[in-house]
Scaffold this active site. Structure first.
Site, PDB file in Angstrom:
ATOM      1  CG  ASP A 188      37.704  18.827   4.718  1.00 16.07           C
ATOM      2  OD1 ASP A 188      36.824  18.328   5.043  1.00 16.07           O
ATOM      3  OD2 ASP A 188      38.968  18.486   4.997  1.00 16.07           O
ATOM      4  NE  ARG A 218      33.947  17.152   0.969  1.00 18.71           N
ATOM      5  CZ  ARG A 218      34.449  16.762   2.304  1.00 18.71           C
ATOM      6  NH1 ARG A 218      34.274  17.682   3.268  1.00 18.71           N
ATOM      7  NH2 ARG A 218      35.064  15.557   2.317  1.00 18.71           N
ATOM      8  CG  ASP A 249      38.473  17.235   8.664  1.00 17.34           C
ATOM      9  OD1 ASP A 249      37.544  16.788   8.461  1.00 17.34           O
ATOM     10  OD2 ASP A 249      39.531  16.995   8.129  1.00 17.34           O
ATOM     11  NE  ARG A 293      37.969  17.574   0.375  1.00 14.12           N
ATOM     12  CZ  ARG A 293      38.435  16.417   1.030  1.00 14.12           C
ATOM     13  NH1 ARG A 293      38.362  16.274   2.201  1.00 14.12           N
ATOM     14  NH2 ARG A 293      38.960  15.364   0.350  1.00 14.12           N
TER      15      ARG A 293
END
Length: 290
Positions: free
Chosen positions: A220, A208, A222, A217
């Site tokens: 990811d 990343r 989150d 990407r």
């Protein structure tokens, strides 16, 4: 960043230490304590009851320093942190305990132990959103979950089906491949910032890079929500401030936790419906614990 109140140089004679002489004679211990809290309400109303009475905190700290003996300075620091966090307005605390008369057989000035504790400790379920649109996205998402699950303080409890969704790009930006998205529920005792650091390390391990906002990407990760916990600092906000408008997060979340509620916004199923069709479901039981 949180507001802070700092108490420096609190002193008391204690009998902490492993050696018999330390227990019998005792020595002076010093503590520095930083209280993290939100002082805005107190400042606006000039109201002591809306903040922390640091005189009382000082008495609590001295009581620990002079209280029941402990073998380790680490234990003394942890006891102080525990006492301070009993005050509901304190969200986190930094404690440094000094032992300048420690039995060290060479010239030295001081021995200190520093601990950081926050109210976000304890075991909780955390909602994690995963996405990738470069390389073998499905394999990368599976590998990331395995890496998180191998951490001694993280357990992957549930994983949503895989969703294929169109990439969101900035106006005028270059087209990107579709994303594969999923949501996982992690049970963890890591504080939010430590879990964030773990996730960022996993992202880096899969190539990343953070050179372009909303860029393509390889991975990811989150943090979306952690029950009703609210958290805001320079690196992390919980619940995620844009989760309520992201169908590619809400739809998988609703599939894995049908009764979930996003704090401040309402039931996740209703939020997902309001966002419209998020994409195409491509795999149901795509992840298994290694």
């Amino acid at each position: 960043m949180s507001d802070r109140i700092t108490l420096t140089g609190l002193r008391a004679r204690g009998h902490h230490g492993v050696l018999a002489g330390e227990r019998e004679v005792g020595q002076v211990f010093t503590a520095d304590v930083v209280l993290h809290l939100d002082t805005r309400a107190a400042a606006a109303g000039d109201d002591l009851t809306a903040t922390v009475n640091y005189a009382e905190v000082a008495q609590d700290v001295v009581a620990v320093l002079s209280g029941p003996p402990a073998d380790l300075v680490e234990t003394v620091a942890a006891r102080i942190a525990e006492v301070v966090l009993r005050r509901p307005r304190v969200t986190a605390v930094d404690v440094t305990v000094h032992k300048p008369q420690a039995p060290v057989p060479v010239p030295f000035t001081d021995v200190t132990v520093h601990v950081h504790r926050d109210r976000a400790g304890g075991v909780r379920d955390v909602v994690l959103a995963l996405g990738a649109n470069l390389g073998d996205a499905r394999a990368t998402l599976a590998a990331a979950l395995h890496e998180l699950d191998r951490h001694p303080r993280v357990e992957v409890r549930a994983v949503s089906p895989l969703l294929r969704s169109a990439a969101v790009v900035l106006p005028g930006g270059q087209p990107q491949p579709d994303y594969l998205n999923a949501v996982a529920v992690l049970r963890t005792s890591l504080p939010p910032r430590e879990l964030l650091a773990l996730c960022q390390g996993v992202e880096l391990g899969h190539g990343r890079v953070r050179t372009e906002r909303w860029g393509a990407r390889t991975l990811d990760l989150d943090l979306v929500a952690a029950g009703d916990l609210t958290w805001q600092d320079a690196d992390l906000t919980l619940p995620h401030p844009r989760a309520h408008e992201r169908g590619f997060v809400l739809a998988p979340w609703a599939r894995v936790v049908p009764g979930a509620v996003l704090p401040g916004h309402g039931p996740v199923t209703e939020l997902a419906a309001a966002c419209g069709e998020p994409g195409e479901w491509v795999a149901e039981d795509w992840w298994e614990r290694a």
